[in-house]
Scaffold this active site. Structure first.
Site, PDB file in Angstrom:
ATOM      1  N   LYS A   1       0.811  -2.515  12.220  1.00 31.12           N
ATOM      2  CA  LYS A   1       1.258  -1.562  11.193  1.00 31.12           C
ATOM      3  C   LYS A   1       0.088  -0.625  10.957  1.00 31.12           C
ATOM      4  CE  LYS A   1       1.692  -1.507   6.433  1.00 31.12           C
ATOM      5  NZ  LYS A   1       2.246  -0.847   5.344  1.00 31.12           N
TER       6      LYS A   1
ATOM      7  N   GLY B   1       1.862   0.469  -4.255  1.00 27.23           N
ATOM      8  CA  GLY B   1       1.520  -0.190  -5.513  1.00 27.23           C
ATOM      9  C   GLY B   1       2.114   0.439  -6.759  1.00 27.23           C
TER      10      GLY B   1
ATOM     11  N   ALA C   1       6.471   0.511   1.188  1.00 29.37           N
ATOM     12  CA  ALA C   1       5.611   0.798   0.030  1.00 29.37           C
ATOM     13  C   ALA C   1       6.327   1.497  -1.125  1.00 29.37           C
ATOM     14  CB  ALA C   1       4.395   1.622   0.426  1.00 29.37           C
ATOM     15  N   GLY C   2       5.861   1.159  -2.309  1.00 28.52           N
ATOM     16  CA  GLY C   2       6.310   1.848  -3.520  1.00 28.52           C
ATOM     17  C   GLY C   2       7.576   1.290  -4.139  1.00 28.52           C
TER      18      GLY C   2
ATOM     19  N   ASN D   1       5.205  -5.444  -1.072  1.00 29.96           N
ATOM     20  CA  ASN D   1       4.223  -6.466  -1.436  1.00 29.96           C
ATOM     21  C   ASN D   1       4.089  -6.581  -2.953  1.00 29.96           C
ATOM     22  OD1 ASN D   1       0.955  -7.298  -0.062  1.00 29.96           O
ATOM     23  ND2 ASN D   1       1.943  -8.128  -1.841  1.00 29.96           N
ATOM     24  N   THR D   2       3.619  -5.496  -3.586  1.00 33.10           N
ATOM     25  CA  THR D   2       3.253  -5.571  -4.998  1.00 33.10           C
ATOM     26  C   THR D   2       4.404  -6.025  -5.894  1.00 33.10           C
ATOM     27  OG1 THR D   2       1.738  -3.744  -4.550  1.00 33.10           O
ATOM     28  CG2 THR D   2       2.117  -4.284  -6.855  1.00 33.10           C
TER      29      THR D   2
HETATM   30  C1  LIG Z   1       0.903  -4.889   2.309  1.00 32.97           C
HETATM   31  C2  LIG Z   1       1.035  -3.534   2.812  1.00 32.97           C
HETATM   32  O1  LIG Z   1       1.159  -3.287   3.981  1.00 32.97           O
HETATM   33  C3  LIG Z   1       1.019  -2.443   1.834  1.00 32.97           C
HETATM   34  O2  LIG Z   1       0.092  -1.502   2.227  1.00 32.97           O
HETATM   35  C4  LIG Z   1       2.409  -1.932   1.787  1.00 32.97           C
HETATM   36  O3  LIG Z   1       2.512  -0.652   2.138  1.00 32.97           O
HETATM   37  C5  LIG Z   1       3.143  -2.412   0.586  1.00 32.97           C
HETATM   38  O4  LIG Z   1       3.154  -1.547  -0.499  1.00 32.97           O
HETATM   39  P1  LIG Z   1       3.651  -2.046  -1.935  1.00 32.97           P
HETATM   40  O5  LIG Z   1       2.601  -2.990  -2.397  1.00 32.97           O
HETATM   41  O6  LIG Z   1       3.757  -0.810  -2.771  1.00 32.97           O
HETATM   42  O7  LIG Z   1       4.965  -2.737  -1.768  1.00 32.97           O
END
Ligand SMILES: CC(=O)[C@@H](O)[C@H](O)COP(=O)(O)O
Length: 256
Positions: free
Chosen positions: A95, A156, A183-184, A205-206
């Protein structure tokens, strides 16, 4: 189910492995969500000690591993990190993150294309973290990427799908290319919306790791993905501006 570089994945959910309150909670989040891919940062890894224990934990999850170049701000840094990740994790999947701005963590489109070209020429299977820009998408495909990962919102933030128009346009422009919203995302409804728009998977992730109950939230995301995908396949109605009665008008009571 989505196919990335010839490999079919058993789930549309891809989870990050950072920021969980404990390794046990991380493992439980993966178990309850059925996530098919774990993305792992090389920065978490070490040759031994805590790094080795973490790697064993990831192995025990029994899911495909997608190493990432999170935190890299230049082509050189990202390419070097990818080389190291290939050795450590034993996979040519990467990635690719080349961060262009320290506050927004917005991808650097120029560096991303350059790094993608270098890595695909070296045999890597690149998953580029990108904005929803269609021209950039075309350049990344020319560079050899077979999967695209447009952002939902900055990493995040949990803001969801910030530019639905742009994402819809990108999806329509390259209907055959597997695309992952990366993300986001903050809520399962964001993931359902991504499915309804025709995206193949989401990576987050976050929103899970920082939830009060990460495992329950992970399961919530998995269920939302299923609901959104089912809705897409059910051929949803077209929204319209004018009201249209859903109940037949015949048989109305006549008041004298
Ligand atoms: C874990 C990872 O690869 C992050 O860089 C990803 O882009 C997730 O983003 P969030 O934490 O906003 O879900």
């Amino acid at each position: 189910m989505p196919v990335f570089y010839g490999t079919e994945i058993a789930s549309r959910l891809m989870l990050g492995t950072a920021q969980y309150p404990s390794p046990a909670i991380l493992a439980e989040a993966f178990r309850r969500s059925g996530a098919g891919i774990a993305t792992v940062s090389l920065r978490r890894e070490g040759a031994g000690g805590a790094g080795a224990a973490f790697w064993q934990l990831i192995r025990d999850l029994g899911v495909a591993v997608l190493p990432n170049t999170a935190g890299c701000h230049s082509v050189r840094e990202a390419v070097t990190t990818a080389h190291m990740a290939r050795e450590v994790f034993g996979t040519d999947w990467i990635k690719l993150e080349v961060i262009g701005h320290p506050d927004t963590l917005q991808p650097d489109p120029f560096g991303l294309v350059e790094a993608a070209r270098i890595l695909t020429e070296e045999g890597f299977k690149v998953f580029p973290y990108m904005t929803e820009d269609g021209v950039l998408a075309g350049r990344l495909l020319e560079a050899g990427c077979q999967v695209l990962m447009p952002w939902g919102a900055p990493i995040g933030t949990g803001l969801g799908l910030n530019n639905r128009y742009g994402l819809r346009t990108l999806r329509a422009q390259f209907p055959e290319v597997p695309m992952v919203i990366d993300a986001g995302l903050g809520l399962p409804s964001h993931a359902a919306a991504a499915m309804e728009m025709g995206f193949d998977a989401v990576l987050l992730n976050t929103a899970v790791a920082r939830a009060g109950d990460p495992a329950a939230m992970a399961e919530g995301f998995a269920r939302a993905l299923e609901a959104g995908r089912l809705a897409l396949e059910a051929d949803p109605m077209e929204p319209r501006d004018m009201a249209a009665p859903s109940t037949p008008l015949i048989g109305l009571a006549v008041l004298a």
